[in-house]
Design a protein around this motif. Structure first.
Motif, PDB file in Angstrom:
ATOM      1  N   GLU A 153      85.763  62.574  60.193  1.00 21.01           N
ATOM      2  CA  GLU A 153      86.203  61.295  59.643  1.00 21.01           C
ATOM      3  C   GLU A 153      85.309  60.161  60.122  1.00 21.01           C
ATOM      4  OE1 GLU A 153      87.889  58.668  57.316  1.00 21.01           O
ATOM      5  OE2 GLU A 153      88.315  60.828  57.249  1.00 21.01           O
ATOM      6  N   ASN A 154      84.865  60.226  61.354  1.00 14.89           N
ATOM      7  CA  ASN A 154      83.945  59.202  61.849  1.00 14.89           C
ATOM      8  C   ASN A 154      82.595  59.280  61.155  1.00 14.89           C
ATOM      9  OD1 ASN A 154      85.778  58.048  63.610  1.00 14.89           O
ATOM     10  ND2 ASN A 154      85.104  59.240  65.381  1.00 14.89           N
ATOM     11  N   LYS A 155      82.159  60.490  60.827  1.00  7.49           N
ATOM     12  CA  LYS A 155      80.912  60.633  60.064  1.00  7.49           C
ATOM     13  C   LYS A 155      81.030  59.907  58.732  1.00  7.49           C
ATOM     14  CE  LYS A 155      80.069  65.200  62.038  1.00  7.49           C
ATOM     15  NZ  LYS A 155      80.008  66.652  61.802  1.00  7.49           N
ATOM     16  N   ARG A 156      82.156  60.110  58.059  1.00  8.72           N
ATOM     17  CA  ARG A 156      82.350  59.434  56.770  1.00  8.72           C
ATOM     18  C   ARG A 156      82.354  57.917  56.938  1.00  8.72           C
ATOM     19  NH1 ARG A 156      85.634  64.099  55.534  1.00  8.72           N
ATOM     20  NH2 ARG A 156      87.480  63.179  56.491  1.00  8.72           N
ATOM     21  N   ARG A 157      83.001  57.447  57.990  1.00 11.49           N
ATOM     22  CA  ARG A 157      83.026  55.997  58.237  1.00 11.49           C
ATOM     23  C   ARG A 157      81.605  55.457  58.449  1.00 11.49           C
ATOM     24  NH1 ARG A 157      87.805  57.412  61.801  1.00 11.49           N
ATOM     25  NH2 ARG A 157      89.645  56.593  60.725  1.00 11.49           N
ATOM     26  N   MET A 158      80.796  56.201  59.156  1.00 13.58           N
ATOM     27  CA  MET A 158      79.427  55.755  59.422  1.00 13.58           C
ATOM     28  C   MET A 158      78.584  55.724  58.154  1.00 13.58           C
ATOM     29  SD  MET A 158      78.586  57.657  63.039  1.00 13.58           S
ATOM     30  CE  MET A 158      79.825  57.612  64.346  1.00 13.58           C
ATOM     31  N   VAL A 159      78.678  56.801  57.369  1.00 14.25           N
ATOM     32  CA  VAL A 159      77.899  56.858  56.130  1.00 14.25           C
ATOM     33  C   VAL A 159      78.315  55.724  55.200  1.00 14.25           C
ATOM     34  CG1 VAL A 159      77.416  58.222  54.060  1.00 14.25           C
ATOM     35  CG2 VAL A 159      77.488  59.334  56.314  1.00 14.25           C
ATOM     36  N   ARG A 160      79.627  55.517  55.055  1.00 10.48           N
ATOM     37  CA  ARG A 160      80.112  54.448  54.173  1.00 10.48           C
ATOM     38  C   ARG A 160      79.782  53.071  54.713  1.00 10.48           C
ATOM     39  NH1 ARG A 160      85.964  57.503  53.260  1.00 10.48           N
ATOM     40  NH2 ARG A 160      85.082  59.259  52.093  1.00 10.48           N
ATOM     41  N   GLY A 161      79.564  52.988  56.031  1.00 14.30           N
ATOM     42  CA  GLY A 161      79.178  51.719  56.644  1.00 14.30           C
ATOM     43  C   GLY A 161      77.695  51.415  56.541  1.00 14.30           C
ATOM     44  N   GLY A 162      76.928  52.322  55.919  1.00 10.84           N
ATOM     45  CA  GLY A 162      75.510  52.065  55.685  1.00 10.84           C
ATOM     46  C   GLY A 162      74.595  52.389  56.843  1.00 10.84           C
ATOM     47  N   VAL A 163      75.052  53.234  57.766  1.00 12.45           N
ATOM     48  CA  VAL A 163      74.238  53.491  58.953  1.00 12.45           C
ATOM     49  C   VAL A 163      73.016  54.352  58.644  1.00 12.45           C
ATOM     50  CG1 VAL A 163      75.302  55.644  59.794  1.00 12.45           C
ATOM     51  CG2 VAL A 163      74.442  53.963  61.430  1.00 12.45           C
ATOM     52  N   THR A 164      73.057  55.138  57.569  1.00 14.20           N
ATOM     53  CA  THR A 164      71.953  56.064  57.281  1.00 14.20           C
ATOM     54  C   THR A 164      70.631  55.326  57.111  1.00 14.20           C
ATOM     55  OG1 THR A 164      73.518  57.557  56.193  1.00 14.20           O
ATOM     56  CG2 THR A 164      71.176  57.931  55.786  1.00 14.20           C
ATOM     57  N   LYS A 165      70.626  54.295  56.280  1.00 17.10           N
ATOM     58  CA  LYS A 165      69.385  53.536  56.061  1.00 17.10           C
ATOM     59  C   LYS A 165      68.894  52.903  57.350  1.00 17.10           C
ATOM     60  CE  LYS A 165      67.243  50.002  53.179  1.00 17.10           C
ATOM     61  NZ  LYS A 165      66.447  49.472  54.312  1.00 17.10           N
ATOM     62  N   LEU A 166      69.811  52.392  58.135  1.00 19.52           N
ATOM     63  CA  LEU A 166      69.439  51.756  59.392  1.00 19.52           C
ATOM     64  C   LEU A 166      68.776  52.751  60.335  1.00 19.52           C
ATOM     65  CD1 LEU A 166      69.530  49.215  61.128  1.00 19.52           C
ATOM     66  CD2 LEU A 166      71.885  49.797  61.747  1.00 19.52           C
ATOM     67  N   LEU A 167      69.326  53.940  60.426  1.00 17.88           N
ATOM     68  CA  LEU A 167      68.748  54.973  61.290  1.00 17.88           C
ATOM     69  C   LEU A 167      67.384  55.420  60.779  1.00 17.88           C
ATOM     70  CD1 LEU A 167      71.982  57.081  61.854  1.00 17.88           C
ATOM     71  CD2 LEU A 167      70.869  55.596  63.532  1.00 17.88           C
TER      72      LEU A 167
END
Length: 271
Positions: A153-167
């Motif tokens: 669930e935290n993974k989903r929260r991170m992806v939806r929060g836009g962390v992928t592009k930032l990383l």
């Protein structure tokens, strides 16, 4: 400790400074501070509208959290929720950073606490700190995100929060410190274990950085990069086709030829 409840700001600040210093290095002193009843008062001071008091209380809790024997007592005193609040709206950047590292120490490997922190909406604040924080703040937030990203669930929260592009921006920026590149790829490895994470990784252009990282990164980055590559290809023929179009074979053969690292060689062969 009794001075922490003083109505006089300077008395309270002085007591906080002394306790912070006493709790910095010595486990016996940390336990003595805890036994004297300081933690309940420190938790209250996380809500203080005095920036110095809030910052000193946060830092003192960081120092106390290093003692494994009193960690549970700090959690039971209700520290988690106000620490998350400080990450969101702390009165100083230092308070936000130190609240982040306090959560890292308190949560550790406890999945129940990871879920609780995620449910308290800590992840958007951590992503904001990763984006706009100081070098130390970025490092601490990346550590916290990595710990929290072991839960789906935290993974989903991170992806939806836009962390992928930032990383991916951290990975692609040649000026970024190597430790931040390592933390970024480690978080991404966790995120691509879910479908949303894999889709976001590809849509944000992650493939164009992945082979370069596998070829030129350090051993740890190569390992994690290969694991990401495997996850992408295993779960989606579309992603596998995109990878093949990039012709990864020369890169993989180069690693296979040059590495003496048994696990890395096994991962290359497995691809």
């Amino acid at each position: 400790v009794s001075s922490l409840g003083s109505d006089h700001v300077e008395i309270r600040r002085n007591a906080l400074t002394e306790l912070r210093l006493l709790a910095k290095h010595d486990d016996d002193r940390r336990e003595a501070i805890f036994q004297a009843g300081a933690v309940d008062l420190l938790v209250e001071l996380l809500y203080s509208d005095d920036a110095i008091s809030q910052q000193e209380a946060t830092t003192t809790l960081v120092n106390l959290s290093l003692n494994q024997r009193i960690k549970t007592g700090i959690i039971e005193a209700g520290a988690i929720e106000p620490l998350v609040r400080v990450i969101h709206i702390g009165l100083t950047a230092t308070s936000m950073e130190h609240a982040t590292i306090a959560l890292v120490y308190l949560v550790g490997k406890d999945d129940v606490l990871k879920a609780r922190v995620g449910a308290l909406n800590a992840i958007p604040a951590l992503i904001e700190l990763l984006h706009n924080g100081s070098e130390r703040g970025q490092k601490d937030s990346a550590t916290a995100l990595f710990i929290l990203s072991s839960l789906e669930e935290n993974k989903r929260r991170m992806v939806r929060g836009g962390v992928t592009k930032l990383l991916l921006d951290f990975i692609s920026d040649e000026g970024v410190r190597e430790d931040m590149v390592g933390k970024s790829i480690a978080i991404l490895k966790n995120l691509v274990s879910i479908e949303e994470g894999r889709v976001a990784f590809v849509e944000e252009g992650g493939l164009k950085f992945l082979l370069g990282l596998i070829q030129d990164g350090n051993k740890k980055s190569q390992e994690l990069g290969l694991l990401i590559l495997y996850q992408l290809c295993k779960h989606s023929s579309k992603h596998a086709s995109l990878v093949l179009k990039m012709d990864p074979t020369p890169c993989l053969l180069t690693i296979d030829k040059n590495t003496t690292h048994p696990r890395l060689k096994a991962q290359v062969l497995f691809q």
